[in-house]
Design a protein around this motif. Sequence first.
Motif, PDB file in Angstrom:
ATOM      1  N   ARG A 245       0.828  -1.203   0.000  1.00 39.96           N
ATOM      2  CA  ARG A 245       0.000   0.000   0.000  1.00 39.96           C
ATOM      3  C   ARG A 245       0.868   1.261   0.000  1.00 39.96           C
ATOM      4  O   ARG A 245       0.553   2.242  -0.697  1.00 39.96           O
ATOM      5  CB  ARG A 245      -0.913  -0.010   1.226  1.00 39.96           C
ATOM      6  CG  ARG A 245      -1.869   1.161   1.293  1.00 39.96           C
ATOM      7  CD  ARG A 245      -2.760   1.053   2.529  1.00 39.96           C
ATOM      8  NE  ARG A 245      -3.620   2.218   2.670  1.00 39.96           N
ATOM      9  CZ  ARG A 245      -4.442   2.424   3.691  1.00 39.96           C
ATOM     10  NH1 ARG A 245      -4.509   1.514   4.672  1.00 39.96           N
ATOM     11  NH2 ARG A 245      -5.185   3.512   3.744  1.00 39.96           N
TER      12      ARG A 245
ATOM     13  N   ARG B  37       2.572   1.789  -3.439  1.00 38.92           N
ATOM     14  CA  ARG B  37       1.662   2.248  -4.504  1.00 38.92           C
ATOM     15  C   ARG B  37       1.569   3.761  -4.551  1.00 38.92           C
ATOM     16  O   ARG B  37       1.465   4.348  -5.628  1.00 38.92           O
ATOM     17  CB  ARG B  37       0.276   1.637  -4.307  1.00 38.92           C
ATOM     18  CG  ARG B  37       0.140   0.222  -4.846  1.00 38.92           C
ATOM     19  CD  ARG B  37      -1.320  -0.174  -4.998  1.00 38.92           C
ATOM     20  NE  ARG B  37      -2.036  -0.165  -3.719  1.00 38.92           N
ATOM     21  CZ  ARG B  37      -2.102  -1.209  -2.906  1.00 38.92           C
ATOM     22  NH1 ARG B  37      -1.493  -2.333  -3.228  1.00 38.92           N
ATOM     23  NH2 ARG B  37      -2.775  -1.126  -1.761  1.00 38.92           N
TER      24      ARG B  37
ATOM     25  N   GLY C 135       4.564   2.617  -7.229  1.00 40.07           N
ATOM     26  CA  GLY C 135       4.907   1.208  -7.349  1.00 40.07           C
ATOM     27  C   GLY C 135       6.304   0.933  -6.841  1.00 40.07           C
ATOM     28  O   GLY C 135       7.131   1.847  -6.691  1.00 40.07           O
TER      29      GLY C 135
END
Length: 626
Positions: free
Chosen positions: A471, A474, A478
């Motif tokens: 999480r 991201r 990424g």
Amino acid sequence: MSDCNFPSSMPPAAPLDAQEQLLGQRPQRAAHIPPVPATGWRAATFVPAVIGTALLVYGLYGWLAQGGMSGMEWALLSMIGATFIWVALSVSTVGVAIAGLLARDQADARPTRAVQGIDVALLVPVYNEVPQNVFGNAAAMLQDLANRAGPHRYTLFVLSDTRDDTIAGIEWQAFEDLAARAPKGFDVHYRRRSTNTDKKVGNLAEWTRGWGAAYEGMVVLDADSLMSGRAIDRLASELSSDPDAGLIQTFPMLIGAQTVFARLQQFSNIAYGWLLAEGLATWARSEGNYWGHNAIIRTRAFASSAMLPHLRGRGGRDELILSHDFVEAGLLRRAGWGVRFLPRVTGSFEETPATLIDYVIRDRRWCRGNLQHLRLLGTKGLHPVSRFHLFHGAVAYLLSPAWFFLLVIWALLGKDSETNVIRYFNEANPLFPDWPPAMSHIDSAVFLVIMYAMLLTPKIAGAGIIAATPRAARVFGGVGPFLGSFLVEVALSIAYAPIMMIQQTKAVVRAYTTGSEAWAPQSRDARQHSWGTLLKFHWLEMILGLLLLSGLMAGLISLWLVPIIASLVLAVPLSALSGVQISNRAPATFRLDSPYTLREPAIVRQAMRERERLSVALATPKAPAE
């Protein structure tokens, strides 16, 4: 309170008695903070750092003492210990942060009472700033607060010390625009001082004495500060529910980065800074620090406990305390008020200088102010942790001359005992027979590896946690782009570090040899400096780099200095690179993206819209009044 020749819009006076503090005697304690468990966390922070430094110094002593210890060897050993312990402290702070997170320790938890609505002043001191940016941010904050409809009552004050009449005229127009558009129930005021006595310190002191009694708390903002309504409401609620709190500081995150250097600072702040902030909050507890903005202060506590006196400077003249924030935090704690740090309050933002030169110019002022802290360590009644904050602020700059000293010594050591510069110096100049040949036996590469490993540990720990958390990764685009940006950030930080070492060494010398530092508003907009400006600014780094390079080419200097030599020789192009704007079309790996470049927070987008609207409004001539 304001000059009648300047336009002003202030509420009725609400005088508050505020006496300058006596640093040479203990004050009566105005409050008492309930004990907060901190001894274990502080031991976990400082003891490993001391032990690690002692072990390193002991090992180096074994190398140096082979032929007996000379004065130079003792000086070198002392300097290594004095520099390494601060590196070790940053590592142990990260360790404490991770341990606290795993233990689910709530460093900011306090016994509290129910939240009651309080009156809060939002204070924005300005000095020759861009009015559209200041008032655009203010408009966004007021609207966000209005959307929340919280229990507290807010009043905004723009406190101008602007000396440029043209800028001041635009400030007044921007104020009139803001006052006309402010949400219902939010008052907006503006005051320009005729003389900027004592700069920001005097500006806030004058407001406190003139209007402070009407407000329970004051949120101090810089000209580039931006806070969400949620963050401001959280601070007000914390102050309302904790009667022992004198000051509550947030962890400001960097926004608006467009250039290579600004992105470098922003990525580091967001990716690693949070971990150091968590560690500091875990061991500091009620003895936190203050960074001068994006914090709430109990107005009466500030007036009674933190009004700063002048210091006695060179030639017996009065001298303003420049880095006032650390001192104010220490004085509040001295009087018994808690100084808390809430690193998990999101929505607290500030901008960062766009180029290396702009950063260094700002850093010079901070250096001068932080070195003053050494003269304040004897202030009566300070908590030991407050003294540590003051000392640490000064050491942050004194480390650069220390690193420079070590660089010079290791450059003289040479790459081996046959080509050692010191050996050559001894043989060529019998006037200095006591230079220590035993130093040539030190394995410089081992020391270098240890030092770099310790310096990079906070970065590696922060990056590892983010990369291992899907999480979190991201929001950086990424795992792949994040790790690529991490490597770029580390490489650029290593490249800029020797340049900053020289510049901070110069700043320390300037602080002790010149009477004052030229003050100018911080430049935050992306811009490129001319090659002439770059050469004038970085000539010393280039000369030092070329001298080291000549020693390397002659075989007199160790190869481990190559990265430092390269940075110094390339100081001008590296500085030019710092101001290059990063294109969104660049590969993701090289953009140094962070959550705030990939998706700007709502309050930031709102502030940018307000800035654009205000720029258009101020550029449009007003219709004549009928």
